[in-house]
Design an enzyme around this catalytic site. Sequence first.
Site, mmCIF file in Angstrom:
data_model
loop_
_atom_site.group_PDB
_atom_site.id
_atom_site.type_symbol
_atom_site.label_atom_id
_atom_site.label_comp_id
_atom_site.label_asym_id
_atom_site.label_seq_id
_atom_site.Cartn_x
_atom_site.Cartn_y
_atom_site.Cartn_z
ATOM 1 N N HIS A 56 -2.651 6.208 -1.541
ATOM 2 C CA HIS A 56 -1.505 5.296 -1.728
ATOM 3 C C HIS A 56 -0.284 5.685 -0.901
ATOM 4 O O HIS A 56 0.847 5.521 -1.338
ATOM 5 C CB HIS A 56 -1.120 5.217 -3.221
ATOM 6 C CG HIS A 56 -2.290 4.944 -4.105
ATOM 7 N ND1 HIS A 56 -3.097 3.831 -3.932
ATOM 8 C CD2 HIS A 56 -2.822 5.637 -5.132
ATOM 9 C CE1 HIS A 56 -4.064 3.856 -4.838
ATOM 10 N NE2 HIS A 56 -3.936 4.944 -5.565
ATOM 11 N N ARG A 57 -0.537 6.248 0.269
ATOM 12 C CA ARG A 57 0.554 6.631 1.192
ATOM 13 C C ARG A 57 1.467 7.729 0.636
ATOM 14 O O ARG A 57 2.577 7.936 1.122
ATOM 15 C CB ARG A 57 1.428 5.412 1.580
ATOM 16 C CG ARG A 57 0.653 4.343 2.356
ATOM 17 C CD ARG A 57 0.314 4.895 3.749
ATOM 18 N NE ARG A 57 -0.342 3.908 4.594
ATOM 19 C CZ ARG A 57 -1.679 3.744 4.660
ATOM 20 N NH1 ARG A 57 -2.488 4.475 3.920
ATOM 21 N NH2 ARG A 57 -2.186 2.867 5.490
#
Length: 212
Positions: free
Chosen positions: A190-191
């Site tokens: 998720h970055r």
Amino acid sequence: MKLYDVHNEYQGHLDKAELTSTPLELAERWIADAAKDKNNNFEEANKMVLATVDPNGQPFQRVVLLKEISNDGLIFFTNYHSRKGQHIANNNQVSLLFYWSIHARQIHFTGKATLLTNKENEAYFHSRPYESQLAAAASHQSHPIENKQVLLDKVEALKEQFPDQVPIPKEWGGYNVAYESVEFWQGSSHRLHDRFIYLKEGNTWKITRLAP
Ligand SMILES: Cc1cc2nc3c(=O)[nH]c(=O)nc-3n(C[C@H](O)[C@H](O)[C@H](O)COP(=O)(O)O)c2cc1C
């Protein structure tokens, strides 16, 4: 070509508990991990991007091969009269970047490049295959040439002149980049990637987590 829709999810983690007291230990571990992968090997693991700047402040980058890493620095070999060599002669502050897509990992070193000794250069030059010695001696790296045949003719002439071993060209040799900062980046889900920077403070390293 538009690539806005290309997304990649990374899975890795770099926890604080995994950090070593010196960046060397972690860097060696990551290089070894990259070399261990079944699709990979040390020939893939030791590629790094060297950035230098010209006298106008224009950055240039290119891939070079890591030959040695230690507490003293990172060593690579090249032609001292090349574009990078001219940049370093003017400003020896450089950066080196490794990226291994297989593990979604990046390491960024900054530091100062200094010349290796003639003895070190000679020892490595003559450990290389004969063909590599010929190529290094024939190529005035980064300088314009009329066509490829000029290079091939030079190699043939050198073969005749030096059938066994080529003398090391005076402009060929290595640099040691004594690093002062080392940043580790591990791609995560998720970055929310993990980033830690090691900054040299005397004989120790200060470690700080950075937002991804
Ligand atoms: C995989 C790979 C490895 C390379 N290794 C080296 C190297 O170890 N030393 C070197 O001088 N050039 C190496 N090169 C070529 C450099 O990227 C670059 O073209 C060359 O050094 C000239 O750069 P300059 O004109 O900016 O000085 C390599 C290129 C690639 C793609």
